[in-house]
Design an enzyme around this catalytic site. Structure first.
Site, mmCIF file in Angstrom:
data_model
loop_
_atom_site.group_PDB
_atom_site.id
_atom_site.type_symbol
_atom_site.label_atom_id
_atom_site.label_comp_id
_atom_site.label_asym_id
_atom_site.label_seq_id
_atom_site.Cartn_x
_atom_site.Cartn_y
_atom_site.Cartn_z
ATOM 1 N N ASN A 76 1.077 -1.016 0.072
ATOM 2 C CA ASN A 76 -0.011 -0.098 0.044
ATOM 3 C C ASN A 76 0.802 1.166 -0.320
ATOM 4 O O ASN A 76 1.616 1.453 1.110
ATOM 5 C CB ASN A 76 -0.898 0.014 1.199
ATOM 6 C CG ASN A 76 -1.752 1.177 1.567
ATOM 7 O OD1 ASN A 76 -1.698 2.125 0.579
ATOM 8 N ND2 ASN A 76 -2.387 1.417 2.480
ATOM 9 N N TRP A 77 0.987 1.804 -1.073
ATOM 10 C CA TRP A 77 1.914 3.020 -1.166
ATOM 11 C C TRP A 77 1.408 4.329 -0.750
ATOM 12 O O TRP A 77 2.162 5.263 -0.872
ATOM 13 C CB TRP A 77 2.443 3.193 -2.739
ATOM 14 C CG TRP A 77 3.465 2.539 -3.278
ATOM 15 C CD1 TRP A 77 3.893 1.395 -2.574
ATOM 16 C CD2 TRP A 77 4.338 2.929 -4.138
ATOM 17 N NE1 TRP A 77 5.015 0.824 -3.334
ATOM 18 C CE2 TRP A 77 5.672 1.833 -4.404
ATOM 19 C CE3 TRP A 77 4.462 3.833 -4.887
ATOM 20 C CZ2 TRP A 77 6.725 1.812 -4.910
ATOM 21 C CZ3 TRP A 77 5.784 3.921 -5.858
ATOM 22 C CH2 TRP A 77 6.794 2.887 -5.685
ATOM 23 N N LYS A 78 0.007 4.268 -0.389
ATOM 24 C CA LYS A 78 -0.395 5.601 0.098
ATOM 25 C C LYS A 78 -0.186 6.732 -0.686
ATOM 26 O O LYS A 78 -0.084 6.387 -2.212
ATOM 27 C CB LYS A 78 0.191 5.833 1.276
ATOM 28 C CG LYS A 78 -0.287 4.529 2.445
ATOM 29 C CD LYS A 78 0.084 5.107 3.764
ATOM 30 C CE LYS A 78 -0.156 3.801 4.675
ATOM 31 N NZ LYS A 78 -0.289 4.072 6.229
ATOM 32 N N HIS A 114 -10.068 1.892 4.985
ATOM 33 C CA HIS A 114 -8.766 2.241 5.679
ATOM 34 C C HIS A 114 -8.857 3.288 6.665
ATOM 35 O O HIS A 114 -9.590 4.402 6.403
ATOM 36 C CB HIS A 114 -7.533 2.708 4.505
ATOM 37 C CG HIS A 114 -6.195 2.795 5.088
ATOM 38 N ND1 HIS A 114 -5.686 3.710 5.922
ATOM 39 C CD2 HIS A 114 -5.242 1.674 5.000
ATOM 40 C CE1 HIS A 114 -4.545 3.407 6.418
ATOM 41 N NE2 HIS A 114 -4.117 2.232 5.946
ATOM 42 N N GLU A 138 -6.194 -3.998 10.846
ATOM 43 C CA GLU A 138 -5.249 -2.910 11.041
ATOM 44 C C GLU A 138 -5.168 -2.163 12.229
ATOM 45 O O GLU A 138 -5.991 -1.151 12.372
ATOM 46 C CB GLU A 138 -5.044 -1.980 9.700
ATOM 47 C CG GLU A 138 -4.788 -2.618 8.530
ATOM 48 C CD GLU A 138 -3.989 -1.607 7.763
ATOM 49 O OE1 GLU A 138 -2.739 -1.702 7.161
ATOM 50 O OE2 GLU A 138 -4.414 -0.538 7.261
ATOM 51 N N SER A 154 2.878 -1.148 10.546
ATOM 52 C CA SER A 154 4.199 -1.355 10.731
ATOM 53 C C SER A 154 4.877 -2.485 10.341
ATOM 54 O O SER A 154 5.814 -2.829 11.291
ATOM 55 C CB SER A 154 4.532 -0.775 12.239
ATOM 56 O OG SER A 154 4.251 0.711 12.352
ATOM 57 N N GLY A 167 2.485 -0.856 4.603
ATOM 58 C CA GLY A 167 2.713 0.746 3.936
ATOM 59 C C GLY A 167 3.917 0.938 3.606
ATOM 60 O O GLY A 167 4.597 0.694 2.727
ATOM 61 N N GLY A 168 4.583 1.723 4.605
ATOM 62 C CA GLY A 168 5.975 2.434 4.375
ATOM 63 C C GLY A 168 6.966 1.310 3.736
ATOM 64 O O GLY A 168 7.567 1.730 2.903
HETATM 65 P P1 PGA Z 1 2.520 0.974 7.572
HETATM 66 O O1 PGA Z 1 0.978 1.180 6.959
HETATM 67 O O2 PGA Z 1 2.921 -0.270 7.286
HETATM 68 O O3 PGA Z 1 3.425 2.125 7.111
HETATM 69 O O4 PGA Z 1 2.189 1.010 9.121
HETATM 70 C C1 PGA Z 1 -0.061 0.329 6.897
HETATM 71 C C2 PGA Z 1 -1.205 0.604 6.162
HETATM 72 O O5 PGA Z 1 -1.715 1.756 6.704
HETATM 73 O O6 PGA Z 1 -1.848 -0.133 5.474
#
Ligand code: PGA
Length: 242
Positions: free
Chosen positions: A5-7, A93, A161, A205, A226-227
Site C-alpha cells: 500500500n503505497w499511500k 482504511h 489494522e 508497521s 505501507g511504508g
Molecule cells: P504501515 O501502513 O505499514 O506504514 O504502518 C500500513 C497501512 O496503513 O496499510
C-alpha cells in the site's frame, strides 16, 4: 498474500524503478498473491509495466467510488478500475475514514459496488489506542464486520489494522495479532453463510525485522505493508521469505 500500500507516495520514475527492481528480485508463487496498490494516478503506468515485465503481480486501487448514479467530479468508478486492470480495492482504511470522513453507509456501498464489478475489497478494520486501552476492541471489530451483508462477506479480504500500529513503527505483538485474528475468523463464521474461510491479513508497521514472526502464525493469511513496501528489495525479500 502480500499487499503493498503505497499511500500518497511515488512518481513515474519511482514506479518504474520499483517495478523493475521487484521484477528482478521477486519470485511470484501462484498460491501466494502479490498485490500492488499505487496511487490511483499511477495505476495505468503500473499495469503497463507489470505486463511488459510479465510480472505476476495484481493491481489494487486505494480509491473506489460507489455513488454511480450522478455526475461526480473526482469519482473513480469500479468499472474504470476494472478497465485499468485492477482486481482489488482497499476499502475502509482508517486514514480514509478519518480524513475523507467516510461513514458506515459509504463503506457498505463501496464494498457492494466493488463486488458487483468483481473487484475484491480489502476491507480494513481495527481499533484505536483508546479502544485498545479501554478493552472495547472486540465490540469495535464486531461493529465494523456487522456492516457487511453476510452474502458479501465471503468476497472480502479482511485486513486487521490496529490504528495505533499504522505508520508508528509500533507493530502489534504476535500474541495480540493471533488473539485478534482468531476472534475475527470465529466471528465471521457466526455471521457468514459461507463455508470457506475468509482471509485475514495483518497491517501496521510491518517491516523487514518483524514480518517473519508475524507471518509465521497460521492465523495470519497475509500482510498489508505501507511504508516498508516502498523499498523494492525489502518488499521482494518479505514476499519471497514469508
Ligand atoms: P504501515 O501502513 O505499514 O506504514 O504502518 C500500513 C497501512 O496503513 O496499510
Amino acid at each position: 498474500m502480500i499487499i503493498a500500500n503505497w499511500k500518497m507516495n511515488g512518481s513515474k520514475d519511482l514506479i518504474k524503478d520499483w517495478i523493475t527492481s521487484v521484477s528482478e528480485n521477486i519470485k511470484i508463487q501462484d498460491e501466494k498473491e502479490c498485490v500492488f496498490c499505487p496511487p490511483v494516478g499511477y495505476l495505468n503506468l503500473s499495469i503497463e509495466l507489470i505486463k511488459e515485465k510479465e510480472l505476476g503481480i495484481k493491481l489494487g486501487s486505494q480509491l473506489i467510488e460507489s455513488n454511480l448514479s450522478q455526475p461526480l467530479t473526482g469519482g473513480v468508478s469500479p468499472e474504470m478500475l476494472v478497465d485499468l486492470g485492477c482486481e482489488y480495492a482497499i476499502i475502509g482504511h482508517s486514514e480514509q475514514r478519518t480524513y475523507y470522513n467516510e461513514n458506515d453507509s459509504q463503506l457498505i456501498n463501496k464494498i457492494e459496488a466493488a463486488i458487483e464489478e468483481n473487484i475484491k475489497p480489502i476491507y480494513c478494520i481495527g481499533e484505536n489506542s483508546e479502544q485498545k486501552k479501554n478493552g472495547t476492541k472486540q465490540e469495535v471489530l464486531m461493529k465494523q464486520l456487522d456492516l457487511i451483508k453476510s452474502n458479501y462477506l465471503s468476497h472480502l479480504v479482511v485486513a486487521y489494522e490496529p490504528i495505533w500500529a499504522i505508520g508508528t513503527g509500533e507493530n502489534a505483538e504476535v500474541s495480540h495479532i493471533n488473539e485478534t485474528h482468531a476472534f475475527i475468523k470465529e466471528y465471521i463464521k457466526t455471521i457468514s453463510n459461507t463455508a470457506n474461510e475468509i482471509p485475514v491479513v495483518y497491517g501496521g508497521s510491518v517491516n523487514l525485522n518483524n514480518y517473519k514472526e508475524i507471518y509465521s502464525s497460521e492465523l495470519v493469511n497475509g500482510l498489508l505493508i505501507g511504508g516498508a513496501s516502498l523499498e523494492p528489495i525489502n518488499f521482494s525479500i518479505i514476499y519471497n521469505q514469508s
